[in-house]
Design an enzyme around this catalytic site. Structure first.
Site, PDB file in Angstrom:
ATOM      1  N   GLU A  98      -0.746   0.102  -6.308  1.00 26.88           N
ATOM      2  CA  GLU A  98      -0.404   1.264  -5.651  1.00 26.88           C
ATOM      3  C   GLU A  98       0.793   2.068  -6.263  1.00 26.88           C
ATOM      4  O   GLU A  98       1.434   1.441  -6.931  1.00 26.88           O
ATOM      5  CB  GLU A  98      -0.153   0.727  -4.195  1.00 26.88           C
ATOM      6  N   ASP A  99       0.597   3.373  -6.111  1.00 23.41           N
ATOM      7  CA  ASP A  99       1.697   4.184  -6.561  1.00 23.41           C
ATOM      8  C   ASP A  99       3.122   4.111  -5.766  1.00 23.41           C
ATOM      9  O   ASP A  99       4.259   3.766  -6.168  1.00 23.41           O
ATOM     10  CB  ASP A  99       1.303   5.710  -6.907  1.00 23.41           C
ATOM     11  N   ASP A 130       4.290   4.445   1.597  1.00 23.41           N
ATOM     12  CA  ASP A 130       5.263   5.373   2.488  1.00 23.41           C
ATOM     13  C   ASP A 130       5.118   4.897   3.820  1.00 23.41           C
ATOM     14  O   ASP A 130       5.949   4.130   4.476  1.00 23.41           O
ATOM     15  CB  ASP A 130       4.726   6.686   2.273  1.00 23.41           C
ATOM     16  N   PHE A 178      10.194  13.134  -0.880  1.00 21.64           N
ATOM     17  CA  PHE A 178       8.875  13.188  -1.636  1.00 21.64           C
ATOM     18  C   PHE A 178       8.938  13.484  -3.018  1.00 21.64           C
ATOM     19  O   PHE A 178       9.918  14.191  -3.400  1.00 21.64           O
ATOM     20  CB  PHE A 178       8.322  14.500  -1.089  1.00 21.64           C
ATOM     21  N   VAL A 179       8.344  12.256  -3.800  1.00 22.68           N
ATOM     22  CA  VAL A 179       8.470  12.315  -5.074  1.00 22.68           C
ATOM     23  C   VAL A 179       7.089  12.665  -5.881  1.00 22.68           C
ATOM     24  O   VAL A 179       6.020  12.579  -5.454  1.00 22.68           O
ATOM     25  CB  VAL A 179       9.193  10.753  -5.382  1.00 22.68           C
ATOM     26  N   LYS A 184       8.906   3.283   0.011  1.00 23.44           N
ATOM     27  CA  LYS A 184      10.002   3.821   1.004  1.00 23.44           C
ATOM     28  C   LYS A 184      10.221   3.115   2.067  1.00 23.44           C
ATOM     29  O   LYS A 184       9.364   3.606   3.296  1.00 23.44           O
ATOM     30  CB  LYS A 184       9.708   5.180   1.140  1.00 23.44           C
ATOM     31  N   ARG A 243       1.317  15.375 -11.933  1.00 23.59           N
ATOM     32  CA  ARG A 243       1.158  14.034 -12.216  1.00 23.59           C
ATOM     33  C   ARG A 243       1.216  13.477 -13.784  1.00 23.59           C
ATOM     34  O   ARG A 243       1.522  12.265 -13.915  1.00 23.59           O
ATOM     35  CB  ARG A 243      -0.737  13.787 -12.167  1.00 23.59           C
TER      36      ARG A 243
END
Ligand code: IMP
Ligand code: MG
Length: 174
Positions: free
Chosen positions: A97-98, A101, A150-151, A129, A163
């Site tokens: 996963e990136d 959240d 938010f990144v 996060k 991206r």
């Protein structure tokens, strides 16, 4: 509206950490093969770098979910837009996963994939996060714990932009 990027994690720090994660995962797999499941699209660079640094015999597949619909906060509803091609029954599976959240997407994927009887199941997320969780969720390996901001970059987007950045930045508006 004006926007600007504030570097949070440099390219060098990302590459060092991805190398460490690759070694850890290889060690845990102890010579067994693995299916790496990238969650599209945000994990694209992380999966690509991680897979190339790992020495384990791997297969690569992708899933795509959607819950954001181009906005900056989660809708809370997870849809599967692309499912796996590979049958994971009896296999070691690692979800790549990136960012985790709210935790909603990951819990959904965990529930779905565990019904398919993999031999083992782990999650590696580049970013987490912890301060943004709505549901509690288990992540075996986290690259970086980050604040609830938010990144973008290194695969992560805002409305499909940013991206391509080789680093992670906080997107600030105004
Ligand atoms: P969650 O379901 O809220 O844990 O988040 C799921 C997905 O939302 C992540 O895999 C990302 O694709 C996206 N997301 C969450 N936070 C960010 C962010 O800060 N920037 C870009 N995408 C994000
Ligand atoms: Mg994602």
């Amino acid at each position: 509206m004006a926007e600007h990027l504030e570097t949070l994690i440099t390219e060098e720090a990302l590459q060092d950490r991805v190398g460490e994660l690759a070694s850890t995962l290889d060690r845990e797999l102890a010579g067994e093969p693995v299916v790496l499941v990238g969650v599209l699209k945000g994990s694209l660079h992380f999966l690509s770098d991680l897979a190339r640094r790992m020495k384990s015999d791997s297969q690569i597949d992708f899933m795509q979910t959607s819950s954001y619909h181009g906005r900056k906060s989660s809708s809370g509803i997870v849809q599967i837009r692309k499912d796996l091609d590979i049958n994971i029954e009896g296999k070691n599976v690692i979800i790549v996963e990136d960012v985790v959240d709210t935790g909603i997407t990951l819990n959904h994927l965990r529930d779905l994939l565990s019904t398919r009887k993999p031999k083992s199941f782990k999650v590696v997320s580049l970013l987490s996060k912890a301060g943004a969780r709505i549901v509690s969720t288990k992540i075996e390996h986290v690259g970086f714990d980050i604040p609830d901001e938010f990144v973008v970059g290194y695969g992560l987007d805002y409305e499909e932009r940013f991206r391509n950045l080789p680093y992670i930045a906080i997107l600030r508006e105004g």
